[in-house]
Structure formats: structure tokens, C-alpha cells
Scaffold this motif. Structure first.
Motif, mmCIF file in Angstrom:
data_model
loop_
_atom_site.group_PDB
_atom_site.id
_atom_site.type_symbol
_atom_site.label_atom_id
_atom_site.label_comp_id
_atom_site.label_asym_id
_atom_site.label_seq_id
_atom_site.Cartn_x
_atom_site.Cartn_y
_atom_site.Cartn_z
ATOM 1 N N VAL A 126 -2.289 -2.187 -0.470
ATOM 2 C CA VAL A 126 -1.301 -1.308 -0.371
ATOM 3 C C VAL A 126 -0.084 -1.680 -1.219
ATOM 4 N N GLY A 166 0.451 3.120 3.380
ATOM 5 C CA GLY A 166 -0.642 3.036 3.701
ATOM 6 C C GLY A 166 -1.079 3.881 4.771
ATOM 7 N N LYS A 358 -2.714 -4.799 3.694
ATOM 8 C CA LYS A 358 -1.334 -4.170 3.895
ATOM 9 C C LYS A 358 -0.205 -5.112 3.259
#
Length: 383
Positions: A126, A166, A358
């Protein structure tokens, strides 16, 4: 700090680069290859317009982006090709640190191509708005490509646990790295006046960062440092959520790499090459048991939201990242984690599907113990 800055020749990137670059006299370099992904007929459409106008093609873009084909083009594959071209130019710069200012998708491609990952990793690493990622490049033998290491991924002004960038997910794994076995030791253990108590201090700071997360289970390595850190996290969690009677505490022998980690301290970025192959194999085999076990903790259908926190030494979590991304044990040197860091993996399609990384190696919560992004001994690139 930076000897050069590269950017796409668009006004928004230009303004961002100028704010960061400040009064430095060196010229800002523009490169059209750093432009955002071109979606051709999709370009400029809102989601509902794309669904209405293109139907199956839009679904293909959402579910299999690397093979998405439109107007005679494979947009993601073209993006990856441009990113490879950019690296040849950026790395030709003979200096210590380079800043690249670009947009979400092209930054994903830059990170992916630097690590040797193909376009199938689009949307897996991400990149949020204003997020910073850092890659370390160090020399290899003459004529060979440099060693590459993802120092950290997607550091944003917000907490890595906040919703920013994301797809939204109700299944999340948080990797808390605790222990002196940092792959690149920054000297913080030696410089701390009460070195043996530093892990406890880092654990408290991690617990405070996680205090807003209503976690369902904490799974730790059985080592003393990790079990104590897990207890600190649990105590803060219970104070934040009025007892949290459903919080489960467990241990897993397969998360234990403290003996392995001790051998990697101070070995520097090339730690992987210096480790005995049997040690790497043992670490990798352990992760092969630990990863499905952690995924099973995320699989309880009764939990609409499920957050599993794994507390282990950095080397264990590097191996778990390798498992998450379907890599090999030979690729573990692509990642770096510091003690006290937090890594976040989301599962927007559930734990049976590909996890979305992430953030990795987030350390801002550590205050004065936060590991610096730039290292004087390495060629550093920040995105």
C-alpha cells in the motif's frame, strides 16, 4: 540529507517536491516515466461509471489488475516497465540519498520492481497519500546489481492503524517486533543507560500505540522479552476496553527466533548472506508453521472484526512477511525491521486470500528511540 530529487512533471508533485526540497540549490529533476498509471478508456471515470460502461472489464480491473487489458494495452504491466526504466536513471546518480516524489500507483511499481516483484503485486504494497517509503541500496560485487532492502513501507502522518489508503478490511494482523535481534542494529541498545530495560520501554510505547485497537488475540514467542511485551500490551488493552474479557493470550514456539537473532546483531544489511544456510532454513521452516496458525486465528466467522497481534523478534516477522508475499527464503534479505517496530497486514478478502501489507517497520511511536530512515553508509531512496 538528499543529494537529488526526482519527480513527475505535474503541478501537484512539483509543489510537494518544492516544499520538501526547500532552499537547496540542486535542481529538481523531472521524468515523464514517473507519471501515474494510464488507464486509457477508463481514465477519469468514477467507479459507478466504470461499472456501468465497461461491466466485465471493470470487474477484471478490480480482481486481476496485472492482467487487465484495455484499448490494446496492459496498464499495470506498462507501469512496471516504466518503473524499471526509472530505476536505471535514478540509481545512476552517484550520491548518498535520493528523493522521488510521485503518485500512488507508480510508487507501488517502483517498490515492486526494486524488490524484484512482478506486476501481480499491484495493490499488495500500500501507498497512502503523503506516505513515505524508504529503500536501501548497498553495493554488491562489481558488475552485479546492488543489494536492495525495503527499510520501511508507507509511513504516514497518521497511525498505521488508522484507515488511510488501501481497501477496508475487518481482518488484520499486527506484527510487533521486540528484541535486540534487529537486522540492522542502530546502536540504541548500547547507547541506552539501562540497556536491559529498553525492551520494556519499547513495549510500553507499542502498547500505547495499540491502545485504540480492539484486538481479539495476542500471540507471542515464548521468549521472556516477547511474553513480557505481550503482557504489557494486554494490560493497556484491558484498561482501554474495560477488561476486554474476550482477549485471548497464546504462545507459539514457531515465533521464537531469539537464538537466531542473536547471531545476526551488527551484521548489517547483508545479514542474510552471512547467516548459515541451516539457520535460514530453520527460520523459514518455523514461519511455514507460524503463518497458517496466525491466519487460523483470523478465521473465526463469529468475529466481524478480528485483529491478531503477533509479538516476536524481528527475524521471525521478516520470515512471516515472506510467507505473506509468497516469496522464498532467499528473498528474506529484502526486508528490514527494527525492535519496537509495528507492521500491519490487512486481509480485505479474508485470511484465505492475499494479504495486503499496509505498513512495515513503523517506529514513530518510539520517540527518541525511533530508528532513522536515512543511513549514512547506504545509498538511500525515499518515495
Amino acid at each position: 540529507m538528499y543529494g537529488e530529487v526526482w519527480m513527475i512533471p505535474l503541478n501537484r508533485s512539483k509543489r510537494t517536491a518544492e516544499v520538501i526540497w526547500g532552499s537547496r540549490k540542486e535542481k529538481i529533476i523531472t521524468d515523464y516515466d514517473l507519471r501515474e498509471i494510464d488507464l486509457y478508456s477508463f481514465q477519469g471515470l468514477l467507479k459507478h461509471e466504470g461499472k456501468s460502461k465497461f461491466g466485465d472489464a471493470y470487474s477484471h480491473w478490480q480482481t486481476d489488475a496485472s492482467n487487465f487489458y484495455i484499448d490494446g494495452h496492459y496498464p499495470v504491466r506498462e507501469l512496471w516497465s516504466r518503473a524499471r526504466s526509472c530505476w536505471k536513471k535514478v540509481l545512476a546518480y552517484d550520491g548518498r540519498s535520493v528523493l522521488v516524489v510521485a503518485h500512488n500507483a507508480v510508487n507501488q511499481a517502483l517498490i515492486g520492481t526494486a524488490l524484484g516483484l512482478g506486476p501481480e503485486y499491484f495493490r499488495v504494497l500500500v501507498q497512502s497519500n503523503c506516505g513515505v517509503s524508504a529503500l536501501d541500496f548497498s553495493p554488491s560485487s562489481e558488475g552485479s546489481p546492488p543489494y536492495v532492502c525495503l527499510n520501511r513501507l508507507n509511513q504516514t502522518p497518521k497511525s498505521p492503524l488508522a484507515e488511510s489508503g488501501g481497501r477496508k478490511a475487518n481482518k488484520r494482523m499486527v506484527l510487533v517486533s521486540i528484541g535486540s535481534g534487529s537486522c540492522i542494529n542502530e546502536g540504541i541498545y548500547e547507547s541506552h543507560p539501562e540497556g536491559k530495560n529498553l525492551d520494556a520501554e519499547l513495549s510500553q510505547k507499542v502498547a500505547e500505540l495499540l491502545s485504540d485497537v480492539n484486538m481479539t488475540s495476542i500471540i507471542s514467542s515464548p521468549g521472556a522479552v516477547c511474553t513480557e511485551a505481550a503482557a504489557v500490551i494486554s494490560n493497556v488493552q484491558k484498561a482501554s476496553y474495560s477488561g476486554t474479557s474476550n482477549l485471548v493470550m497464546k504462545q507459539s514456539q514457531d515465533l521464537d527466533s531469539e537464538n537466531i537473532a542473536e547471531q545476526s546483531i551488527k551484521l548489517g544489511q547483508k545479514w542474510f548472506a552471512t547467516l548459515n544456510s541451516k539457520i535460514v532454513t530453520k527460520l523459514w521452516d518455523q514461519s511455514g508453521q507460524a503463518w497458517p496458525y496466525l491466519l487460523s486465528e483470523l478465521s473465526y466467522e463469529s468475529q466481524l472484526e478480528n485483529v491478531v497481534v503477533a509479538v516476536a523478534p524481528p527475524l521471525s516477522h521478516i520470515a512471516l512477511l515472506g510467507r505473506c508475499l509468497n516469496l522464498t527464503k532467499e528473498q528474506l534479505s529484502l526486508f528490514h525491521l527494527d525492535s519496537g517496530s509495528v507492521t500491519v497486514i490487512d486481509f480485505p478478502d479474508g485470511p484465505a486470500k492475499q494479504g495486503v501489507v499496509k505498513c512495515t517497520n513503523y517506529t514513530a511511536h518510539l520517540g527518541k528511540w525511533a530508528a532513522p530512515i536515512s543511513k549514512s553508509s547506504l545509498h538511500n531512496v525515499e518515495l
